[in-house]
Design a protein around this motif. Structure first.
Motif, short mmCIF file in Angstrom:
data_model
loop_
_atom_site.label_atom_id
_atom_site.label_comp_id
_atom_site.label_asym_id
_atom_site.label_seq_id
_atom_site.Cartn_x
_atom_site.Cartn_y
_atom_site.Cartn_z
N ALA A 27 0.83 -1.22 0.00
CA ALA A 27 0.00 0.00 0.00
C ALA A 27 0.86 1.26 0.00
O ALA A 27 0.50 2.27 -0.62
N LYS A 28 2.01 1.22 0.66
CA LYS A 28 2.90 2.40 0.70
C LYS A 28 3.40 2.74 -0.70
O LYS A 28 3.50 3.92 -1.07
N SER A 29 3.69 1.73 -1.51
CA SER A 29 4.12 1.97 -2.90
C SER A 29 3.00 2.61 -3.70
O SER A 29 3.24 3.48 -4.54
N ILE A 30 1.77 2.20 -3.42
CA ILE A 30 0.62 2.77 -4.12
C ILE A 30 0.46 4.23 -3.71
O ILE A 30 0.25 5.11 -4.55
N ASP A 31 0.60 4.50 -2.41
CA ASP A 31 0.52 5.89 -1.92
C ASP A 31 1.59 6.74 -2.59
O ASP A 31 1.32 7.86 -3.05
N ASN A 32 2.81 6.24 -2.65
CA ASN A 32 3.90 6.98 -3.31
C ASN A 32 3.58 7.23 -4.78
O ASN A 32 3.82 8.33 -5.30
N ALA A 33 3.01 6.22 -5.46
CA ALA A 33 2.67 6.38 -6.88
C ALA A 33 1.59 7.46 -7.05
O ALA A 33 1.67 8.29 -7.96
N ILE A 34 0.59 7.47 -6.16
CA ILE A 34 -0.48 8.48 -6.23
C ILE A 34 0.12 9.88 -6.04
O ILE A 34 -0.25 10.83 -6.76
N GLN A 35 1.06 10.03 -5.12
CA GLN A 35 1.68 11.34 -4.89
C GLN A 35 2.48 11.78 -6.13
O GLN A 35 2.43 12.95 -6.52
N ARG A 36 3.20 10.84 -6.75
CA ARG A 36 3.94 11.17 -7.98
C ARG A 36 2.98 11.57 -9.10
O ARG A 36 3.23 12.53 -9.84
N ILE A 37 1.87 10.85 -9.22
CA ILE A 37 0.87 11.15 -10.25
C ILE A 37 0.34 12.57 -10.06
O ILE A 37 0.25 13.35 -11.00
N ARG A 38 -0.01 12.91 -8.81
CA ARG A 38 -0.53 14.25 -8.54
C ARG A 38 0.49 15.33 -8.91
O ARG A 38 0.13 16.35 -9.50
N THR A 39 1.74 15.08 -8.57
CA THR A 39 2.78 16.05 -8.89
C THR A 39 2.95 16.19 -10.39
O THR A 39 3.00 17.31 -10.93
N LYS A 40 3.00 15.07 -11.10
CA LYS A 40 3.22 15.09 -12.55
C LYS A 40 2.06 15.72 -13.31
O LYS A 40 2.25 16.33 -14.35
N LEU A 41 0.83 15.51 -12.80
CA LEU A 41 -0.34 15.99 -13.55
C LEU A 41 -0.88 17.33 -13.05
O LEU A 41 -1.84 17.84 -13.62
N ARG A 42 -0.25 17.88 -12.04
CA ARG A 42 -0.76 19.13 -11.45
C ARG A 42 -0.89 20.24 -12.48
O ARG A 42 -1.80 21.04 -12.43
N ASN A 43 0.02 20.31 -13.42
CA ASN A 43 0.03 21.43 -14.35
C ASN A 43 -0.66 21.18 -15.68
O ASN A 43 -0.58 22.01 -16.57
N ILE A 44 -1.37 20.02 -15.82
CA ILE A 44 -2.04 19.87 -17.14
C ILE A 44 -3.32 20.66 -17.15
O ILE A 44 -4.06 20.69 -16.27
#
Length: 196
Positions: free
Chosen positions: A179-196
């Motif tokens: 689950a921690k890896s999933i949480d980390n992936a969600i945080q990366r996704i939010r960061t990467k997609l914040r500016n679209i």
């Protein structure tokens, strides 16, 4: 006790006895539907919590207005009310900001799913002008290309599962990750997609 009752039994208790526990049970039962709907819409400048709140208003309206003799199941009626309430909020937000970037876009794109693309819902009043429809299609296509380009394969799989309303633990089990890896992936996704 109440969790074992059917939707119609709970609705009867709410209608005849104004039973608060039955109401809470039904709201908890359909809370994940509201969350999934909020994740399927994206509004620039809006918060997911705003959409969840609108969806909960739609759910309460569904509970108060449902008539079993009209042929639709409560689940179908609730889905429609929640979706309509969110689309109304989106439409209102868009008309106030009056900018083409503020049209909502379904993250699901052209995939077949129970969550319809806004382009399939022209009767909702959100997008009716042919030029706006074409622009929405172009924006949707651009966003989906950006997602494919910016996210790793794992992040795309996590995002798809997350948008269904699955918990981090459920996503982890499905993808064979903690689950921690999933949480980390969600945080990366939010960061990467914040500016679209």
């Amino acid at each position: 006790m109440y969790s074992d009752l059917s939707d119609n039994e709970l609705l009867e208790l709410i209608g005849t006895e104004k039973n608060n526990e039955a109401m809470e049970t039904l709201i908890k039962r359909y809370g994940p539907l509201v969350t999934r709907q909020s994740r399927s819409l994206y509004i620039i400048g809006a918060d997911e919590e705003d959409l969840i709140q609108e969806g909960m208003i739609g759910l309460i309206k569904a509970i108060n207005d449902y008539k079993p003799d009209r042929g639709a199941s409560f689940k179908t009626f609730a889905f429609t009310c929640v979706r309509r309430q969110m689309l109304t909020a989106v439409s209102s937000s868009n008309s106030q900001k009056n900018t083409p970037l503020n049209h909502y876009i379904s993250i699901y794109g052209d995939e077949k799913s129970e969550y319809m693309s806004p382009l399939d819902e022209m009767d909702s009043g959100v997008i009716t002008n042919p030029e706006e429809i074409m622009m929405a299609r172009l924006r949707e296509s651009d966003i989906l290309k950006t997602i494919d380009r910016k996210l790793s394969k794992l992040e795309i799989m996590v995002l798809k599962e997350y948008l269904t309303g699955a918990s981090y633990e459920e996503i982890g089990l499905k993808l064979g990750k903690p689950a921690k890896s999933i949480d980390n992936a969600i945080q990366r996704i939010r960061t990467k997609l914040r500016n679209i």
